[in-house]
Design an enzyme around this catalytic site. Sequence first.
Site, PDB file in Angstrom:
ATOM      1  N   VAL A 289      36.301 100.902  88.553  1.00 45.73           N
ATOM      2  CA  VAL A 289      35.508  99.668  88.636  1.00 45.73           C
ATOM      3  C   VAL A 289      34.280  99.878  89.528  1.00 45.73           C
ATOM      4  CG1 VAL A 289      35.485  97.273  89.435  1.00 45.73           C
ATOM      5  CG2 VAL A 289      37.437  98.152  88.136  1.00 45.73           C
ATOM      6  N   ALA A 290      34.470 100.629  90.630  1.00 43.24           N
ATOM      7  CA  ALA A 290      33.372 100.881  91.568  1.00 43.24           C
ATOM      8  C   ALA A 290      32.248 101.692  90.914  1.00 43.24           C
ATOM      9  CB  ALA A 290      33.901 101.611  92.796  1.00 43.24           C
ATOM     10  N   ILE A 292      31.049 101.261  88.018  1.00 36.88           N
ATOM     11  CA  ILE A 292      30.283 100.435  87.065  1.00 36.88           C
ATOM     12  C   ILE A 292      29.250  99.602  87.818  1.00 36.88           C
ATOM     13  CG2 ILE A 292      30.442  98.574  85.372  1.00 36.88           C
ATOM     14  CD1 ILE A 292      33.342  99.535  84.845  1.00 36.88           C
ATOM     15  N   GLU A 294      27.651  96.613  88.281  1.00 32.84           N
ATOM     16  CA  GLU A 294      27.776  95.240  87.790  1.00 32.84           C
ATOM     17  C   GLU A 294      26.440  94.495  87.751  1.00 32.84           C
ATOM     18  OE1 GLU A 294      29.523  96.499  90.240  1.00 32.84           O
ATOM     19  OE2 GLU A 294      31.675  96.314  89.868  1.00 32.84           O
ATOM     20  N   ASP A 336      -4.088  96.174  61.989  1.00 31.31           N
ATOM     21  CA  ASP A 336      -4.993  95.662  60.969  1.00 31.31           C
ATOM     22  C   ASP A 336      -6.365  95.492  61.602  1.00 31.31           C
ATOM     23  OD1 ASP A 336      -5.901  94.324  58.588  1.00 31.31           O
ATOM     24  OD2 ASP A 336      -5.753  92.471  59.722  1.00 31.31           O
TER      25      ASP A 336
END
Length: 534
Positions: A289-290, A292, A294, A336
């Site tokens: 988890v650490a 990732i 957040e 164009d």
Amino acid sequence: MAEEQKSISNSIYSSSIDEALNTMEVNPSEGLSNSEVEKRLQEYGKNKLQEQKRKSIWRIFFEQLNDALIYVLFAAVGITFFMGEYTDGIIILIVILINAFLGLFQEVRANNAIEALRNLSHPKAVVKRDGKVVEIDSELLVPGDIVLLEAGRYIPADLRLIETANLQIDESALTGESVAAEKDAEAKFDEEYIPLGDRINLAYMSTLVTYGRGVGLVIGTSNQTEVGKIAGFLESDESEETPLEIRLDHLGKTLGKVAIGICVVIFIISYFQGRDLTEMFLTSVSLAVASIPEGLAAIVAIVLSIGVTKMAKQNAIIKKLPAVETLGSVNIVCSDKTGTLTQNKMTVQEAFTFSDDLISVDDEGENTFEENLLAEAMVLASDATLEEDKQTGDPTEVALLALADQWEMDRKELQDKQPRVDELAFDSDRKMMSTLHNHDSKYILYTKGAVDSLLPNCKYIIQNEELQPITEEHKKQIADAVEEMSSKALRTLAVAFKESDSKIDKEEFEKDLVFIGVVGMIDPPREEVKDSIE
């Protein structure tokens, strides 16, 4: 019925006028009956671009969550809750919601802006129904309607022209060509496929009649028009991911794999070391988890929102947040020209007369007699109008009126003093236009047209207010001036005149003319283009 309408509009340019009328089952002198119109409205629907059903707020919201990185963050929320770390889980959840709400807000706002653009205007159309000429809302047009065209009116649907009189249409909105297209109802093609811009017997929705008049048969409405097909492409669900979306998706998948890998490696090591498996499982999950970030999703969303806000101040509608990042990834811009890089407004740049050779129209100083005569002829031999807030007619003629304004000539006074009494309209074979005017009991004829068409009809030139027989040296001077203008990408137009004590017959209009001069014009670039490119 839409498919039937589509097949008709795709091939009708190769049909004769009678075949087209028979296909649409209509009498051109009477038009459709009101009962038939009601029947066809039920079959084909209203003549307005059909839009896809708008997505619901919930669908747009959940689409913001459809991302690999968000999935990883949801996994982190579940794990932190499982581990009892409710504060961390709630913080991650808030980050996810901030990201989703920012994307939701931007897409809804963009959709509302696009909806407002769609509802800006509904042009009117003059049609023949039940033998009467009436003006109706263009939304009520149906295939088979007979539409009357005149200068200044927008084409309300795709038409097969059944009658044309010097009809010219500005199709720059569709083809990008700033020069008006000449139309011919009698044209018929044997080829199986003709490019859009070459179908001179058709007129397309949203283009503008600049000159002449005509009558058209409606062959395509709403999304079955050429403009409608373009709108259909824009409405399609197919979309490519932006470079940022691709990288974030790759990052999310990589982080997910890394997190799982950490869990597995730590768990295996702890197993062989004989440690408490429950404790090591929680430790390995905590490490995963650490790993990732957040806050990444929220930071990206906020930075993109700042970019969208800046774009909004420049009047640009950004539908999805990641799209604004794509601008920063662009290496080559294909643009164009007409109306995008240029102003879509023909402007006179240079003029040639025998009294002053080649000059820039912006040069200060007193105009010569010949220069004033040049501008006078341009104003009087014209069917265009130019007011402060409105202009109609061929862009070339509008540019010539603007030149007279630039040289501080009173156009209205000129037209009042020299009323038009006769004319010979522009013809694509002659490439000239002539108008006859009454002035102080005399008659003056003004002719403008292509240099190579007009010059053979000239017997004199005017220099220092005197007429002189035209010589080969004069013709060389004209050719040199035209060559120099052309080398600067200027479009050239020549002007001549002649005076008479009596009214001139049309057969004699374009004979023994006096050559005045040549103007060179161009569709100039927008002032902002240089800064935009930089």
